[in-house]
Design an enzyme around this catalytic site. Structure first.
Site, PDB file in Angstrom:
ATOM      1  N   GLU A  36      44.176  22.714  62.180  1.00 24.11           N
ATOM      2  CA  GLU A  36      43.216  23.784  61.884  1.00 24.11           C
ATOM      3  C   GLU A  36      43.918  25.051  61.388  1.00 24.11           C
ATOM      4  O   GLU A  36      43.889  26.104  62.053  1.00 24.11           O
ATOM      5  CB  GLU A  36      42.347  24.094  63.094  1.00 24.11           C
ATOM      6  CG  GLU A  36      41.440  22.936  63.469  1.00 24.11           C
ATOM      7  CD  GLU A  36      40.455  23.275  64.585  1.00 24.11           C
ATOM      8  OE1 GLU A  36      40.696  24.242  65.318  1.00 24.11           O
ATOM      9  OE2 GLU A  36      39.446  22.564  64.710  1.00 24.11           O
ATOM     10  N   GLU A  78      37.618  15.611  64.511  1.00 26.10           N
ATOM     11  CA  GLU A  78      37.389  16.009  65.908  1.00 26.10           C
ATOM     12  C   GLU A  78      35.929  16.362  66.090  1.00 26.10           C
ATOM     13  O   GLU A  78      35.332  17.017  65.232  1.00 26.10           O
ATOM     14  CB  GLU A  78      38.152  17.298  66.242  1.00 26.10           C
ATOM     15  CG  GLU A  78      39.624  17.209  66.371  1.00 26.10           C
ATOM     16  CD  GLU A  78      40.218  18.584  66.721  1.00 26.10           C
ATOM     17  OE1 GLU A  78      39.512  19.448  67.293  1.00 26.10           O
ATOM     18  OE2 GLU A  78      41.386  18.797  66.393  1.00 26.10           O
TER      19      GLU A  78
HETATM   20  C1  GAL Z   1      39.759  22.338  68.020  1.00 23.29           C
HETATM   21  C2  GAL Z   1      41.258  22.088  68.080  1.00 23.29           C
HETATM   22  C3  GAL Z   1      41.621  21.109  69.190  1.00 23.29           C
HETATM   23  C4  GAL Z   1      40.928  21.510  70.464  1.00 23.29           C
HETATM   24  C5  GAL Z   1      39.444  21.584  70.219  1.00 23.29           C
HETATM   25  C6  GAL Z   1      38.648  21.941  71.445  1.00 23.29           C
HETATM   26  O1  GAL Z   1      39.444  23.468  67.304  1.00 23.29           O
HETATM   27  O2  GAL Z   1      41.711  21.572  66.860  1.00 23.29           O
HETATM   28  O3  GAL Z   1      43.013  21.099  69.353  1.00 23.29           O
HETATM   29  O4  GAL Z   1      41.407  22.741  70.867  1.00 23.29           O
HETATM   30  O5  GAL Z   1      39.195  22.576  69.247  1.00 23.29           O
HETATM   31  O6  GAL Z   1      37.274  22.064  71.163  1.00 23.29           O
END
Ligand code: GAL
Length: 685
Positions: A171, A328
């Site tokens: 990110e 994710e």
């Molecule tokens: C994302 C990040 C992950 C984790 C996740 C939690 O933004 O890439 O590593 O932190 O959020 O929601």
């Protein structure tokens, strides 16, 4: 190496290099899995994890994303034993690896030795280490160390049979993007020299005659730090552009190292398509082999299923309508919002399948096993603290089964005849200070127009205003404040050639330098819309105006003088009383509508659907409230996803085989509350 570190050219991006579809050759079906951080656990747990992954049908995991210090405990000293072992365990279990470069979390030794790489905020605060995502993107020390650890990984694992994908960094731009450190200021000056060539050009572009800001030497120019009053807005906009380019250069820096070792393994980084406005993802998407996105619900919103769809549709559009990865999302609550509302039963599947319906070929989560310590110990996971006896784990197993049943959808695409214009530069500019009303909000307007289309079951793409729009019958421009010369010419040509354009207020107001074009507003769109705006007439908080078509307007109104435009609706009251509120203009062989106030709900739907109809777009039956209808297909196969977000059962016309239940549907699909049907039809059958 030197030229990599100093590459700071402005906004020039290479032609896309695409890995041919199907993009991830292994694993064979849809990808299923998530971030996996086994370094937080003893090795016997790894064995258990991998057995559970197999049970769930997980075929891809992202590893090593935050493991720099474990891989390089001291500068130049490496330890790959643990990663070798993990890769072997995964490979033996038939689970493919998306290998992270750990550069979002430099080790403590790095910060001790190179504190100058720490980012500095606009307020002048140097941020500390001990977290993640905190390096200045322009730091040569950071770029060099990142390239080095990436090279170590690429060299070691290039031929590893489990490796199918590279996950560079994490990110970019979150949580820190702009940095006001010395390296950034120097790189910004270089970037400006490349963009403008001469100081005279820069002074003109930035309008530095205003408030006596004219520059006589390049090194007089600073980053736009917090100052006594409003900073030069063109300078701030350029600093945003520069930052996106600097972050992108960090990605390219690592990607190019990787490509030297594994030229055929795709490389990506995880975007935050609609959530983070620090990167211009249209430029970024040309540099990744596969577009990958992270999406999290805004827990307290009740229209999350629509916002999720919007994020997925934007991601697909960034991917050029090629399959993309949901890198994710969460199985349940996150831990970083005010009130972290848990997902309700079935929501995990609905969310996942909605991404899939909108073109994703991978459904991945953050993270596999819930952490016991660290900042994210209260974040949900595929395997919760309470283990396999949980509802979440059961839903994870069910989703694994569903994805196997949907494997035939891999590689299929989505067709849309409508696109919403999305230009992050316009948002950056609009969000600066001293705008005519604090109620102006590009994101809010885009969501409103998108929602009207979603509720009508109309598939929507997003497009950059400079892109080729000729494939679309209708283009929507909600709150497109900044319209550069190229975009203006493009929109003009699009409508002139027969396109349909629906524009909402505060669009076409400034050019690429945040400068109002000469003459009446909206300069860039004046001819196309066939009108002039003589005065903005923002409304008071909670003030409502009535339109002659019965619609209610809030937030905004303006004094409009139509030229060639036809008035469709007038203001009956308020500061613009008796003046035009909604207009339509014939321009060349096309049509352009203008909506000069904030209308919502049924009022907005009526306007949007009128434009849809004029554009000749045939709409399917309007779905019942809360039923999401989305289709992807190939020439032969069509997969219609019916996702029922409502608490009552829904019916929708469909004929084919429901891939999830295995049942044949004839005429009408009944979708029980909270569930999903995926109707498969084959051409000619
Ligand atoms: C994302 C990040 C992950 C984790 C996740 C939690 O933004 O890439 O590593 O932190 O959020 O929601």
């Amino acid at each position: 190496m030197t030229d990599v570190l100093h590459r700071t050219g402005p906004r020039t991006v290479a032609e896309p290099r695409r890995i041919p579809a199907p993009w991830v050759q292994r694993p064979a079906g849809l990808c299923y899995g998530g971030d996996y951080n086994p370094e937080q656990w003893p090795r016997e747990v790894w064995v258990e994890d991998i057995a559970l992954m197999r049970e769930a049908g997980i075929n891809l995991v992202s590893i090593g994303i935050f493991s720099w210090v474990l891989l390089e405990p001291r500068e130049g000293e490496y330890d790959f034993e643990w990663l070798d072992h993990l890769m072997e365990l995964l490979h033996d279990a038939g689970i493919s690896v998306d290998l992270g470069t750990p550069t979002a979390a430099p080790p403590a030794w790095f910060w001790k030795k190179y504190p100058q790489a720490l980012p500095v905020t606009r307020e002048g605060v140097t941020l500390g280490a001990g977290s993640r995502g905190m390096a200045s993107p322009s730091s040569p020390e950071y770029r060099r160390a990142a390239a080095n650890i990436t090279e170590q990984l690429a060299r070691r694992y290039a031929a590893h049979p489990a490796l199918v994908l590279w996950h560079v960094h994490n990110e970019y731009g979150a949580p820190v993007s702009e940095s006001y450190d010395d390296s950034s200021v120097a790189a910004f000056r270089t970037w400006l020299q490349a963009r403008y060539g001469t100081l005279e050009e820069l002074n003109n572009a930035w309008g530095t005659l205003f408030w006596g800001q004219k520059y006589g030497e390049w090194d007089e120019i600073d980053a736009p730090r917090l100052s006594a009053s409003v900073s030069n807005q063109a300078q701030r906009l350029d600093f945003r552009r520069f930052t996106s380019d600097a972050l992108l250069q960090c990605y390219i820096n690592e990607r190019d190292v990787i490509r030297r070792y594994t030229p055929t393994i795709p490389v990506t980084t995880n975007f935050m398509a609609t959530n983070c406005l620090s990167a211009d993802y249209w430029a970024w998407s040309k540099e990744v082999d596969i577009v990958a996105n992270d999406h999290y619900l805004v827990a307290e919103r009740t229209d999350n299923h629509i916002l999720l769809s919007m994020d997925a549709d934007l991601t697909r559009s960034l991917a050029g309508n090629r399959p993309w990865m949901l890198m994710e999302h969460s199985t349940g609550a996150v831990n970083w919002q005010g009130r972290n509302i848990a997902k309700r039963p079935g929501e995990l599947a609905r969310n996942s399948l909605s991404h899939l319906a909108r073109g994703a070929d991978a459904v991945m989560f953050f993270q596999f096993r819930a952490s016991r310590f660290g900042a994210e110990k209260f974040h949900s996971a595929m395997l919760p603290h309470a283990g396999t006896g949980t509802r979440i784990w059961r839903e994870v197993l069910d989703l694994g089964d569903d994805l196997k049943k949907l494997a035939a959808a891999k590689g299929s695409t989505v067709t849309s005849r409508v696109a919403i214009l999305w230009d992050v530069e316009s948002f950056w500019a609009q969000d600066l200070e001293w705008r005519p009303s604090s109620d102006l909000n590009h994101r809010e307007r885009i969501e409103a127009y998108y929602t009207a289309l979603w509720q009508a079951g109309i598939s929507t793409d997003f497009a950059h205003p400079e892109a080729d729009l000729t494939g679309y019958d209708l283009i929507l421009a909600p709150a497109l404040y900044l319209v550069g010369d190229k975009a203006a010419a493009n929109l003009k040509e699009y409508v002139h050639g027969g396109g349909n354009l629906l524009v909402s207020y505060f669009s076409g107001i400034v050019d690429a330098n945040d400068t109002v074009p000469a003459g009446a507003l909206p300069g860039a769109l004046r001819d196309v819309l066939g009108l002039e705006i003589h005065e903005f007439l923002p409304l008071r908080e909670n003030e409502t105006v009535t339109l002659s078509n019965g619609a209610a307007g809030t937030a905004w109104s303006e004094e409009i003088h139509p030229g060639t435009a036809t008035v469709l609706s007038l203001y009956l009251d308020g500061p613009a009383a008796s003046g035009p509120a909604i207009t339509r203009n014939t321009f060349g062989t096309g049509t352009a509508w203008y909506v000069s106030t904030k209308i919502d709900g049924a009022d907005l739907t009526a306007v949007v659907l009128a434009a849809v109809e004029t554009a000749g777009i045939k709409t399917a039956l309007r779905p019942p409230a809360g039923l999401e209808v989305a289709t992807r297909g190939t020439g032969e196969d069509t997969f219609t996803f019916l996702i029922n977000h409502a608490e009552t059962d829904a019916e929708y016309p469909a004929t084919g085989r429901d891939l999830l239940s295995g049942e044949t549907v004839t005429g009408t699909a009944v979708v029980p509350a909270g569930t999903v049907c995926v109707i498969h039809t084959v051409k000619g059958k």
